[in-house]
Every structure is written in structure tokens, then in C-alpha cells.
Write a protein that holds these residues in place. Sequence first.
Motif, PDB file in Angstrom:
ATOM      1  N   MET A 302      66.458 -73.752   2.170  1.00 47.84           N
ATOM      2  CA  MET A 302      65.381 -73.955   2.710  1.00 47.84           C
ATOM      3  C   MET A 302      65.019 -72.924   3.706  1.00 47.84           C
ATOM      4  O   MET A 302      63.624 -72.586   4.172  1.00 47.84           O
ATOM      5  CB  MET A 302      65.521 -75.351   3.300  1.00 47.84           C
ATOM      6  CG  MET A 302      65.670 -76.254   2.121  1.00 47.84           C
ATOM      7  SD  MET A 302      66.243 -77.978   2.812  1.00 47.84           S
ATOM      8  CE  MET A 302      64.753 -78.543   3.518  1.00 47.84           C
ATOM      9  N   MET A 303      65.946 -72.445   4.525  1.00 44.81           N
ATOM     10  CA  MET A 303      65.603 -71.890   5.910  1.00 44.81           C
ATOM     11  C   MET A 303      65.036 -70.390   5.337  1.00 44.81           C
ATOM     12  O   MET A 303      63.955 -69.830   6.007  1.00 44.81           O
ATOM     13  CB  MET A 303      66.849 -71.592   6.609  1.00 44.81           C
ATOM     14  CG  MET A 303      67.385 -72.760   7.310  1.00 44.81           C
ATOM     15  SD  MET A 303      68.811 -72.391   8.352  1.00 44.81           S
ATOM     16  CE  MET A 303      69.228 -74.094   9.084  1.00 44.81           C
ATOM     17  N   ILE A 304      65.807 -69.849   4.346  1.00 42.93           N
ATOM     18  CA  ILE A 304      65.332 -68.426   3.787  1.00 42.93           C
ATOM     19  C   ILE A 304      63.988 -68.549   3.271  1.00 42.93           C
ATOM     20  O   ILE A 304      63.028 -67.741   3.424  1.00 42.93           O
ATOM     21  CB  ILE A 304      66.207 -67.660   2.987  1.00 42.93           C
ATOM     22  CG1 ILE A 304      65.638 -66.322   2.963  1.00 42.93           C
ATOM     23  CG2 ILE A 304      66.311 -68.354   1.573  1.00 42.93           C
ATOM     24  CD1 ILE A 304      66.760 -65.555   2.179  1.00 42.93           C
ATOM     25  N   ASN A 305      63.596 -69.833   2.585  1.00 47.38           N
ATOM     26  CA  ASN A 305      62.436 -69.998   1.899  1.00 47.38           C
ATOM     27  C   ASN A 305      61.276 -70.115   3.087  1.00 47.38           C
ATOM     28  O   ASN A 305      60.105 -69.579   2.690  1.00 47.38           O
ATOM     29  CB  ASN A 305      62.399 -71.147   0.977  1.00 47.38           C
ATOM     30  CG  ASN A 305      63.186 -70.469  -0.440  1.00 47.38           C
ATOM     31  OD1 ASN A 305      63.316 -69.425  -0.708  1.00 47.38           O
ATOM     32  ND2 ASN A 305      63.229 -71.538  -0.941  1.00 47.38           N
ATOM     33  N   GLU A 306      61.721 -70.894   4.082  1.00 48.67           N
ATOM     34  CA  GLU A 306      60.608 -70.989   5.173  1.00 48.67           C
ATOM     35  C   GLU A 306      60.342 -69.708   5.636  1.00 48.67           C
ATOM     36  O   GLU A 306      59.100 -69.344   6.261  1.00 48.67           O
ATOM     37  CB  GLU A 306      61.220 -72.009   6.108  1.00 48.67           C
ATOM     38  CG  GLU A 306      60.227 -72.217   7.102  1.00 48.67           C
ATOM     39  CD  GLU A 306      60.774 -73.533   7.760  1.00 48.67           C
ATOM     40  OE1 GLU A 306      60.856 -73.653   9.132  1.00 48.67           O
ATOM     41  OE2 GLU A 306      60.635 -74.533   7.144  1.00 48.67           O
ATOM     42  N   TYR A 307      61.469 -68.951   5.901  1.00 48.21           N
ATOM     43  CA  TYR A 307      61.200 -67.487   6.591  1.00 48.21           C
ATOM     44  C   TYR A 307      60.369 -66.612   6.085  1.00 48.21           C
ATOM     45  O   TYR A 307      59.333 -66.074   6.358  1.00 48.21           O
ATOM     46  CB  TYR A 307      62.530 -66.958   6.941  1.00 48.21           C
ATOM     47  CG  TYR A 307      62.259 -65.458   7.413  1.00 48.21           C
ATOM     48  CD1 TYR A 307      62.243 -65.356   9.064  1.00 48.21           C
ATOM     49  CD2 TYR A 307      62.427 -64.457   6.700  1.00 48.21           C
ATOM     50  CE1 TYR A 307      61.976 -64.204   9.394  1.00 48.21           C
ATOM     51  CE2 TYR A 307      62.235 -63.131   7.056  1.00 48.21           C
ATOM     52  CZ  TYR A 307      62.080 -62.937   8.547  1.00 48.21           C
ATOM     53  OH  TYR A 307      61.863 -61.749   9.236  1.00 48.21           O
ATOM     54  N   ILE A 308      60.612 -66.849   4.451  1.00 42.01           N
ATOM     55  CA  ILE A 308      59.498 -65.785   3.635  1.00 42.01           C
ATOM     56  C   ILE A 308      58.065 -66.267   3.893  1.00 42.01           C
ATOM     57  O   ILE A 308      57.110 -65.545   3.980  1.00 42.01           O
ATOM     58  CB  ILE A 308      60.210 -65.960   2.354  1.00 42.01           C
ATOM     59  CG1 ILE A 308      61.284 -65.049   2.156  1.00 42.01           C
ATOM     60  CG2 ILE A 308      59.052 -65.394   1.319  1.00 42.01           C
ATOM     61  CD1 ILE A 308      62.200 -65.504   0.950  1.00 42.01           C
ATOM     62  N   MET A 309      58.075 -67.882   3.753  1.00 47.05           N
ATOM     63  CA  MET A 309      56.542 -68.331   3.707  1.00 47.05           C
ATOM     64  C   MET A 309      55.916 -67.990   4.832  1.00 47.05           C
ATOM     65  O   MET A 309      54.609 -67.503   4.907  1.00 47.05           O
ATOM     66  CB  MET A 309      56.562 -69.684   3.496  1.00 47.05           C
ATOM     67  CG  MET A 309      55.486 -70.516   3.358  1.00 47.05           C
ATOM     68  SD  MET A 309      55.457 -72.289   3.075  1.00 47.05           S
ATOM     69  CE  MET A 309      56.495 -72.737   4.507  1.00 47.05           C
ATOM     70  N   THR A 310      56.547 -68.124   5.963  1.00 44.45           N
ATOM     71  CA  THR A 310      55.867 -68.127   7.305  1.00 44.45           C
ATOM     72  C   THR A 310      55.438 -66.629   7.716  1.00 44.45           C
ATOM     73  O   THR A 310      54.673 -66.268   8.234  1.00 44.45           O
ATOM     74  CB  THR A 310      56.477 -68.762   8.542  1.00 44.45           C
ATOM     75  OG1 THR A 310      57.929 -68.356   8.500  1.00 44.45           O
ATOM     76  CG2 THR A 310      56.645 -70.314   8.364  1.00 44.45           C
ATOM     77  N   THR A 311      56.535 -65.662   7.553  1.00 42.00           N
ATOM     78  CA  THR A 311      56.425 -64.386   7.956  1.00 42.00           C
ATOM     79  C   THR A 311      55.264 -63.824   6.989  1.00 42.00           C
ATOM     80  O   THR A 311      54.440 -62.788   7.581  1.00 42.00           O
ATOM     81  CB  THR A 311      57.649 -63.696   7.940  1.00 42.00           C
ATOM     82  OG1 THR A 311      58.324 -63.664   6.597  1.00 42.00           O
ATOM     83  CG2 THR A 311      58.694 -64.388   9.028  1.00 42.00           C
ATOM     84  N   LEU A 312      55.385 -64.165   5.713  1.00 43.58           N
ATOM     85  CA  LEU A 312      54.185 -63.341   4.969  1.00 43.58           C
ATOM     86  C   LEU A 312      52.936 -63.782   5.206  1.00 43.58           C
ATOM     87  O   LEU A 312      51.866 -62.786   5.171  1.00 43.58           O
ATOM     88  CB  LEU A 312      54.605 -63.605   3.503  1.00 43.58           C
ATOM     89  CG  LEU A 312      55.946 -62.789   2.776  1.00 43.58           C
ATOM     90  CD1 LEU A 312      55.987 -63.115   1.474  1.00 43.58           C
ATOM     91  CD2 LEU A 312      55.638 -61.311   2.795  1.00 43.58           C
ATOM     92  N   ARG A 313      52.729 -64.765   5.994  1.00 42.70           N
ATOM     93  CA  ARG A 313      51.490 -65.154   6.285  1.00 42.70           C
ATOM     94  C   ARG A 313      51.122 -64.267   7.724  1.00 42.70           C
ATOM     95  O   ARG A 313      49.749 -64.312   8.073  1.00 42.70           O
ATOM     96  CB  ARG A 313      51.400 -66.580   6.824  1.00 42.70           C
ATOM     97  CG  ARG A 313      51.407 -67.568   5.644  1.00 42.70           C
ATOM     98  CD  ARG A 313      51.485 -68.965   5.946  1.00 42.70           C
ATOM     99  NE  ARG A 313      50.067 -69.196   6.474  1.00 42.70           N
ATOM    100  CZ  ARG A 313      48.737 -69.639   5.848  1.00 42.70           C
ATOM    101  NH1 ARG A 313      49.092 -69.525   4.528  1.00 42.70           N
ATOM    102  NH2 ARG A 313      47.915 -69.771   6.316  1.00 42.70           N
ATOM    103  N   THR A 314      52.027 -63.635   8.299  1.00 45.20           N
ATOM    104  CA  THR A 314      51.412 -63.044   9.458  1.00 45.20           C
ATOM    105  C   THR A 314      51.612 -61.375   9.354  1.00 45.20           C
ATOM    106  O   THR A 314      52.019 -60.934   8.262  1.00 45.20           O
ATOM    107  CB  THR A 314      52.585 -63.068  10.550  1.00 45.20           C
ATOM    108  OG1 THR A 314      53.989 -62.581  10.301  1.00 45.20           O
ATOM    109  CG2 THR A 314      52.765 -64.585  10.921  1.00 45.20           C
ATOM    110  N   SER A 315      50.727 -60.842  10.288  1.00 44.29           N
ATOM    111  CA  SER A 315      50.940 -59.316  10.119  1.00 44.29           C
ATOM    112  C   SER A 315      51.952 -58.686  10.363  1.00 44.29           C
ATOM    113  O   SER A 315      52.065 -57.367  10.121  1.00 44.29           O
ATOM    114  CB  SER A 315      49.432 -58.792  11.143  1.00 44.29           C
ATOM    115  OG  SER A 315      49.948 -59.273  12.526  1.00 44.29           O
TER     116      SER A 315
END
Length: 374
Positions: A302-315
Motif C-alpha cells: 500500500m505504501m509503495i502504491n501510494e508513493y507511485i500515485m502521489t509522486t506521479l501527480r507532481t512535477s
Amino acid sequence: MAGIYLHIPFCKQACYYCNFHFSTSLAQQPAMVQQILREITLQRDYLSGAPVSSIYFGGGTPSMLPQTDIEILLQTLRDTFPVQPDAEITLEANPDDLSPEKLQALFAAGINRLSIGIQSFYEADLRWMNRAHNSQQALQCIINAKAAGFNNLTIDLIYGGPTLTDEAWASNVQQAIDLGVQHLSCYALTVEPGTALDQFIRKKKVAAVDTDKAARHFEQLMQWTAKAGYEHYEISNFALPGWHSRHNSSYWQGQPYLGLGPSAHSFNGHSRQWNIANNSLYIKSMQQDKVPFELEELTPVMMINEYIMTTLRTSQGCILPVVEERFGRQKRETLEQLSRQFISKGWMIRHNDTLILTPEGRLFADGIASDLFF
């Protein structure tokens, strides 16, 4: 660093598209403020002493609160947590609340950033959304806010709606730019289950959302804001240099935050919890000194998926060495392999061991992230 969010669950009327927790009855507002004050005390240890760099009043419509309530909430937060002297303190507001007198009161109470729910400068759009303000108030409140001393403004705009023409969308964005608004949060009109809009579409009272139109508006938005000098630092957020939202950025960077009030979410790095979304039950539980929340312990996946999801939304993108440090070399190698398909399509680039979505890729951000999940 940490952030604190306060959910003020009251509105004058219900916007057709909104699925946030709120009530149009103000009968419980005094009791609600008292119980949020109680929750502040009960949750004093949640952030483990981390310095608080941002406070955010959301809702609902927190601009409906009296000045005295805002002052006592802020003072109690400062007495309970190590709030930094220069903390960003944001309050969401509707244009119809922002009279010159109200703006002066908010400024005096300690609010230093306003998030104004403009949505559109056009009357037809506002009526279709069932907004409480009109087009004149949408314009005047920004002028009045600047006159009252607010130099850190963000406004919300909605695109893709059936009444919003391409010409009106261009005018909405240009109006914000011409007014010198430092930060824009722009969202495609979406149909959330259970909303009035959802019911209208199901009953064929209004047409379904035109996704092609929304995509076109988003692409235009990226072009216009870039030309005006705004940084597209998150999928829905654009800011002039130096005016990124400190509070929202902490969410996307995985910093801890405490949510206070009904339906508010909290995160401490290893678990997430959310308060009950019911005003009466929240008040009743808090009167017994019990914070009514559900808890979810986060697994490594869950933590790595959340990291992927949130960081890909940012520049800033998804940083591969961080993935390796937090989750292991195998996870990094798998992520590198999975990302190649999007790099080959031109939806993603790899720059200095960082995966970053291209402007075209931002159109498919949620789908790309889910395809990269473990």
C-alpha cells in the motif's frame, strides 16, 4: 514538518456536483466548534511533536465561521502543537461570504491564505452548478481580498461542464491571470456517486459529462498557464514561482498530517485514519472524549502504491533511488521495467533517475499509476 486540517461541515446550499461531507443546517455549528476544540486536545500526541508548517480550514464552507471561532481554534492549535511562526494558514471561502468586513475579520483572525471557490466567472455555469454566488461576486471578492491585505490567493475553477464553452473557459483562465491570482486549482467536472448531478444524469435530466471536452480544456489550461509563467506542479494545481501550496504539497510528499472534525483524514506515516462522516454522531462521541475514527494500517504494498500515485501527480516525479531506499531494489527494477511502455508512448520521461509524466501523460495520470501498482 506536519500539517493540520480542520473540516468545517456546513454550507448554505448543496452544489450539484459535490460529494464532500456537509450539512445545510447550521443548528449544530456552535457545538461542532466546541467538539473540534476537544479533539485538538485529545489528539495532541498524534504528530509526535513534529513542527506544524501548515493549517488548513476546509469543508464545507469554513468562511461561514465567525471570527471568534476561527481565533479560538487557531489559538488552541498554537497552544497544543509546535506551530511555526510563519505557518501557512489557509481558509476555504465562498465568494458570497467575502464582504470587505468579513475579509478584514479573517485577516485579523490570522488567516494568511484564502482558497476561494470561484468555479467560474460566468453566470450560466454558476447557476448550472447551483453555486450560492453570482458572477459579480466571483470577480469582486478577489479585488476585495487583495484590498484587505491578502497577498496569497488560490482559486478553484471547474472545466468540462456543459454550459462552459471553449471561449468562456479561455476567459475564465485569463481573468484569473489578469487579476494576479498566485495559485489556481483546476478540476474537470466529475460525476460522483450519490450527488445530485449523478441523479440528474441517471434520470436523463442533463447530458453525461463530455470527457473529450474536459481533455481539450485541460490541454488548453496547460498551455495558457505555462505561457503566463505558472508552474504546473501537480496535476490540478498551477502556481506562480514561490506560491506552491505548502499544505497540499505535504500530502503529495508523504508528510504526516492530522485531520480534525467529521470525515477528516489523518496520516502518520504507517497508518491512516478517518473520522466518522456524521455530525451528530461525531459530536456525541466527542462529548464522551472518544474520537470516532476508523483505522487502516498500511502494508508495504500500500505504501509503495501510494508513493507511485502521489509522486506521479507532481512535477517532481517518482524518484527511483527513493523507491529503492524505502521498498528495495527489486521493487525499483520492476517499476523501471513497467514504466518503459509509457516512456515509449511519450507519456513519461526518465530524467536523472526520476519518472515524470509528460503533458500528454498527465491526461492519463490515474490509469498510468494504476498500471504501475504492485
